[in-house]
Design a protein around this motif. Structure first.
Motif, PDB file in Angstrom:
ATOM      1  N   VAL A 297      -9.434   0.294  -1.115  1.00 12.26           N
ATOM      2  CA  VAL A 297      -9.150  -1.131  -1.486  1.00 12.26           C
ATOM      3  C   VAL A 297     -10.233  -1.812  -0.951  1.00 12.26           C
ATOM      4  O   VAL A 297     -10.940  -1.368   0.528  1.00 12.26           O
ATOM      5  CB  VAL A 297      -7.981  -1.832  -1.302  1.00 12.26           C
ATOM      6  CG1 VAL A 297      -6.815  -1.072  -2.148  1.00 12.26           C
ATOM      7  CG2 VAL A 297      -7.517  -1.664   0.009  1.00 12.26           C
ATOM      8  N   PHE A 298     -10.745  -2.779  -1.314  1.00 13.55           N
ATOM      9  CA  PHE A 298     -11.666  -3.858  -0.457  1.00 13.55           C
ATOM     10  C   PHE A 298     -10.665  -5.221  -0.659  1.00 13.55           C
ATOM     11  O   PHE A 298     -10.191  -5.489  -1.746  1.00 13.55           O
ATOM     12  CB  PHE A 298     -13.129  -4.178  -1.311  1.00 13.55           C
ATOM     13  CG  PHE A 298     -13.756  -3.012  -1.289  1.00 13.55           C
ATOM     14  CD1 PHE A 298     -14.132  -2.199  -0.195  1.00 13.55           C
ATOM     15  CD2 PHE A 298     -15.057  -2.737  -2.279  1.00 13.55           C
ATOM     16  CE1 PHE A 298     -14.952  -1.136  -0.081  1.00 13.55           C
ATOM     17  CE2 PHE A 298     -16.034  -2.059  -2.079  1.00 13.55           C
ATOM     18  CZ  PHE A 298     -15.886  -0.993  -1.073  1.00 13.55           C
ATOM     19  N   THR A 299     -10.842  -6.072   0.462  1.00 11.81           N
ATOM     20  CA  THR A 299     -10.019  -7.278   0.324  1.00 11.81           C
ATOM     21  C   THR A 299     -11.212  -8.346   0.521  1.00 11.81           C
ATOM     22  O   THR A 299     -12.070  -8.259   1.344  1.00 11.81           O
ATOM     23  CB  THR A 299      -9.287  -7.477   1.551  1.00 11.81           C
ATOM     24  OG1 THR A 299      -8.433  -6.235   1.708  1.00 11.81           O
ATOM     25  CG2 THR A 299      -8.499  -8.639   1.370  1.00 11.81           C
ATOM     26  N   ASN A 300     -11.424  -9.084  -0.568  1.00  8.21           N
ATOM     27  CA  ASN A 300     -12.361 -10.240  -0.855  1.00  8.21           C
ATOM     28  C   ASN A 300     -12.112 -11.606   0.146  1.00  8.21           C
ATOM     29  O   ASN A 300     -11.273 -11.406   0.898  1.00  8.21           O
ATOM     30  CB  ASN A 300     -12.773 -10.441  -2.153  1.00  8.21           C
ATOM     31  CG  ASN A 300     -11.676 -11.434  -2.712  1.00  8.21           C
ATOM     32  OD1 ASN A 300     -10.524 -11.712  -2.312  1.00  8.21           O
ATOM     33  ND2 ASN A 300     -12.024 -12.072  -4.070  1.00  8.21           N
ATOM     34  N   SER A 301     -13.003 -12.631  -0.205  1.00  7.17           N
ATOM     35  CA  SER A 301     -12.813 -13.767   0.649  1.00  7.17           C
ATOM     36  C   SER A 301     -11.457 -14.308   0.400  1.00  7.17           C
ATOM     37  O   SER A 301     -11.195 -14.979   1.358  1.00  7.17           O
ATOM     38  CB  SER A 301     -14.021 -14.464   0.263  1.00  7.17           C
ATOM     39  OG  SER A 301     -15.382 -14.125   0.852  1.00  7.17           O
ATOM     40  N   ASP A 302     -11.107 -14.439  -0.629  1.00 12.58           N
ATOM     41  CA  ASP A 302      -9.824 -15.168  -0.864  1.00 12.58           C
ATOM     42  C   ASP A 302      -8.474 -14.287  -0.650  1.00 12.58           C
ATOM     43  O   ASP A 302      -7.550 -14.513  -1.376  1.00 12.58           O
ATOM     44  CB  ASP A 302      -9.813 -16.228  -2.042  1.00 12.58           C
ATOM     45  CG  ASP A 302      -9.880 -15.239  -3.452  1.00 12.58           C
ATOM     46  OD1 ASP A 302      -9.716 -14.073  -3.396  1.00 12.58           O
ATOM     47  OD2 ASP A 302      -9.873 -16.034  -4.657  1.00 12.58           O
TER      48      ASP A 302
END
Lengths: 532, 368
Positions: A297-302
């Motif tokens: 997983v990647f976790t983005n800015s929001d």
């Protein structure tokens, strides 16, 4: 971000400061363009006349490194003109008096002298921001990469709190994360002071929780952060490094000192997908898989946790980073569990962090990205933060005072250099330098400057010059640009054959140690003259 | 996540609208178009020039429907729904119009051996409309003298023969990417898509986002690198972009274990709303680049890095790090994790640092 990216288009006002959004976050910029098309007001505060300033209602073209003066002057206007949201301040905050005191003298006229922004523009910006309900602040490294980066953030937070622009759709405090998984890396505890889920390493309860889960004793001593580690290599406090997925020579400030450090340590492991400036120093190079070749997983800015899925096999013998890390841990005698896939790793982490407890690969596969906090499997995730008042109960105002940047231009180094990213390239650019379009547009390093600054030095557009700071020198092509203020120059950080970070200052913010990439002093030398 | 046409963020509510489409009642929010209402009922109304991200233009005439009380057929994409409206999307009159219109488009479009609008590897909505709705009489082909030249940009190919001049690419470039790099140019049958002053795209304000390719309904705008690849043969893998922190969702098109094209999921479904930038859409050449590190390397006594087996390389790495720990203590080790890697990998790196080696000296480029 306290808000979410899809909320941007519904904002009534965007205050964009220290973010060249169209280049660094192009798709968020599209949302901003749409908001403006829908009638939102746009205030841009940036030393350069960036693209967004062309469609802005107001462009505050401040001198680099003077954000605190600008923001405290805005606070002064909001307070003295009675635009404070008293109900919010009383109900949800503490310490407002300290701000009243700290901003008593920070008039727009005072700030004009420091920032170069006309006092009336500061007044207009403050009034617009304070009196618009759905007003969001958007910032990125133009705010944080200063020796007063923490003060910059506090000053912005003070504006948010005194106007009550928090816990509301399309209004809040929105740092745009620079990289695909900065948020996720911090969330996962790749931090010298936090275990996963922002649990402090010096909190005995957190320590006990992780000792229980991992079956070993853990150190309660906060570690060194990256900028400190870089310096510690040269001083001998760090003797061995394991570097995964970062070209520290190209990315960290004061590159010559980083190289000196890498030369003096005893052992270096680099794990990456391409050779880079750092692999030159490695004792062992481990070939890794890129994002298209692995799961996770990647976790983005929001705060949106989204899946990364394996599409193709890694080349040659390259392996996914997670597999390499597990193998290495077992080699050094730690019984890392035999995870069947990264989904099991995520479950282990989620089980130790309340914020992510409701998130799993299975759920993301079924529902799409989930925004934390998401404390339980039936929790829908959180679109914007602080909806029921500040998460920590009462939010604290933090008084700030303007301090000049660490290294300002002088007679020997008369130009102020800021650095950053362009639309076409990405950071150390091992990926985008192998991209035909990026190279067609930007094949080499350049230095943006005002036409007068070029003219008085007898420089032509496109001419190769030597740029020198107290720490090093590089060659770059002159790019005469209407975006620049006089006395200020700007360079990207993407080119290993002309490493801009040989110039930058590694002085750090006292709290975060984040280096001052945005302000240092340089001199430009004409090559022909230098050859004489 | 839908268009901003309705009230902002639902902060105030306007009354809903009730209308009838093909005999079926439907309720839509104020401000909706007839097309919105037909879609809510799942009716298939063909479109070419419509996209929710740009203002309706009503130029392609593909979505004309019959509305009681209106003398002429009306474009569903631009005509606002109103209370009590009675709409027909498939009356004889509408069908007749569609078939004749498709005939006209076909007379100005490359046709393949099957007598259908040519497929160009990326889908052609004109072709699928003809397959679904049929076409009228075959009209004489228009010899279009459309200005067109191949140009040296590495990504965007324009095939004037496939263009139906719906202007969607130009509107996307104006309204969404907002760089206004391309424009309609010329007149009559010679009208084409061009840049101002006929400069190359690389000399224009184009940012190579490729949005023109993504919105093109007929495949007139295609990706140069993947023109030889037929989209129908690729497997699509949904993933997250590995560049900046927006978290755009990507569909990687995979053929023969290679990523051959990258597209965005449909507008309105993910955080990027169908949009991508140059990096997300085009910067995938690195994945299969021959300079990738393909095998572990260990520095030899001669000072050079030499290929090694995984077993040997991991052994040297483990012994080297343990040696530093033995000589100088765990806190003489530093672990640089990566905000480019996955969450799980960052979790494992800090676990390696803390649990396996005993130091909190673990960080990543968050501040870089």
């Amino acid at each position: 971000m306290t808000n979410s990216i899809p909320e941007i288009r519904d904002a009534e006002l965007l205050f964009v400061i220290g973010s060249n959004t169209t280049e660094a976050h192009p798709i968020i910029a599209m949302e901003m363009k749409r908001a403006v098309k829908n009638g939102a007001k746009l205030i841009v505060a940036d030393p350069r006349a960036i693209w967004l300033s062309n469609i802005a209602d107001l462009h505050l073209q401040l001198q680099p490194g003077t954000d605190v003066a600008l923001l405290n002057a805005m606070a002064h206007v909001i307070i003295t003109e009675g635009l404070v949201d008293q109900a919010f301040v009383q109900q949800h905050t503490v310490g407002f008096d300290t701000i009243v005191d700290a901003t008593r003298e920070t008039t727009p006229e005072w700030a004009e002298g420091i920032t170069g922004v006309p006092a009336d523009d500061i007044r207009t910006a403050a009034r617009l921001y304070a009196t618009t309900k759905h007003a969001g602040i958007y910032y990125t490294l133009g705010i944080t990469e200063h020796t007063h980066g923490t003060d910059n953030v506090y000053s912005l937070a003070n504006l948010v709190l005194m106007t009550g622009h928090l816990g509301v759709r399309s209004a809040g405090m929105n740092p745009l994360r620079g990289q695909n998984n900065v948020q996720g890396a911090n969330d996962a505890g790749a931090s010298p002071v936090f275990y996963p889920g922002y649990q402090r390493v010096d909190d005995p309860a957190a320590q006990a929780r992780f000792e229980g889960a991992w079956g070993v004793d853990l150190s309660p001593d906060p570690g060194m952060n990256l900028n400190v580690m870089m310096k510690a290599m040269a001083t001998g406090d760090i003797k061995g490094m394991y570097v995964m997925g970062e070209d520290i020579v190209l990315s960290e400030p004061n590159a010559s000192k980083v190289e000196q450090g890498l030369n003096s340590i005893e052992f270096l492991v680099v794990q990456d997908i391409f050779h880079n400036e750092t692999t030159r120093f490695a004792d062992v190079v481990l070939p890794a898989a890129c994002f298209a070749e692995k799961d996770g997983v990647f976790t983005n800015s929001d705060r949106r946790v989204q899946r990364v899925r394996k599409a193709v096999e890694p080349p040659g013998e390259a392996r996914a980073d997670w597999e390499i890390l597990c193998d290495l841990a077992r080699r050094v005698g730690y019984p890392m569990p035999e995870y069947a896939d990264p989904g099991e790793v995520y479950s282990e982490m989620a089980g130790l962090c309340d914020k992510f407890a409701g998130i799993s690969h299975d759920r993301i596969n079924a529902e799409g990205g989930l925004q934390w906090p998401c404390p339980a499997p039936e929790h829908p995730g959180t679109q914007y933060l602080h909806g029921d008042g500040p998460l920590k109960g009462k939010a604290e105002f933090q008084a700030t005072a303007y301090r000049p940047s660490e290294e300002l231009p002088d007679e020997d180094y008369p130009l102020l250099l800021s650095t950053g990213r362009t639309l076409y390239h990405y950071n150390a650019a091992t990926q985008t330098r192998r991209s035909s379009g990026a190279m067609a547009r930007q094949p080499r390093n350049f230095i943006e400057m005002h036409r007068r600054d070029a003219k008085i030095r007898g420089l032509e557009d496109g001419e190769l010059v030597r740029v020198r700071s107290r720490r090093g020198e590089v060659l770059a092509a002159v790019n005469v640009s209407p975006r620049m203020k006089r006395g200020c120059v700007w360079m990207p950080l993407h080119f290993p054959d002309s490493n801009t970070n040989r110039l930058t200052n590694d002085a750090g913010d006292p709290t975060t140690q984040t280096a001052e990439y945005k302000v240092c002093a340089v001199v430009i030398e004409k090559l022909r003259a230098a050859a004489k | 996540m839908h268009s901003g046409r309705t009230c902002r963020g639902g902060r105030f509510t306007l009354s809903d609208i009730k209308l009838t489409v093909d005999g079926e009642a439907v309720v839509v929010p104020a401000g909706s178009t007839v097309l919105d209402a037909t879609r809510k009922l799942g009716r298939s109304v063909p479109t070419l020039c419509h996209d929710d991200r740009v203002d309706p233009m009503g130029s392609c005439r593909m979505c004309l429907v019959e509305i009681e009380g209106q003398r002429r057929l009306q474009p569903g994409c631009a005509f606002k729904a109103s209370d009590g409206m009675v709409v027909s999307t498939s009356s004889d009159r509408v069908q007749q119009h569609r078939q004749l219109l498709l005939s006209m488009y076909m007379s100005d479009h490359a046709i393949d051996a099957d007598g259908l609008p040519t497929e160009r590897g990326v889908g052609n909505r004109l072709r699928s409309h003809v397959l679904e709705h049929g076409h009228g009489p075959t009209l004489p082909a228009i010899e279009a003298p459309r200005g067109y030249r191949d140009e040296p940009n590495p990504y965007i190919h324009f095939d004037a023969e496939a263009c139906v001049l719906c202007n969607l690419c130009v509107r996307y470039c104006d309204e969404v990417e907002a760089v206004s790099a391309i424009t309609l140019a010329g007149r009559g049958a010679g009208t084409t898509i061009a840049t101002a002053d006929q400069q190359g795209l690389l000399d224009s304000s184009c940012e190579l986002c490729g949005g023109c390719i993504a919105v093109c309904p007929t495949g007139a705008m295609t990706e140069k690198p993947s023109r030889a690849n037929d989209y129908r043969e690729a497997e699509k893998v949904r993933t997250t972009c590995n560049f900046c922190g927006v978290g755009c969702q990507l569909d990687l098109h995979v053929q023969d274990d290679r990523v051959v094209r990258v597209t965005s999921p449909d507008p309105g479904t993910t955080v990027n709303d169908g949009n991508l930038c140059i990096k997300g859409r085009f910067s995938y050449e690195f994945i299969h680049h021959d300079e990738r590190i393909m095998q572990p390397l260990v520095r030899g006594r001669d000072g050079n890095l030499w290929p090694a087996t995984w077993d040997h390389a991991l052994d040297v790495a483990a012994k080297g790090l343990l040696g530093v720990k033995a000589r100088h203590g765990a806190d003489a080790l530093g672990f640089v994790s990566s905000s480019r890697c996955t969450g799980e990998e960052n979790y494992l790196m800090q676990k390696l640092s803390r649990a396996a080696f005993g130091t909190n000296n673990c960080h990543q480029c968050a501040a870089t």
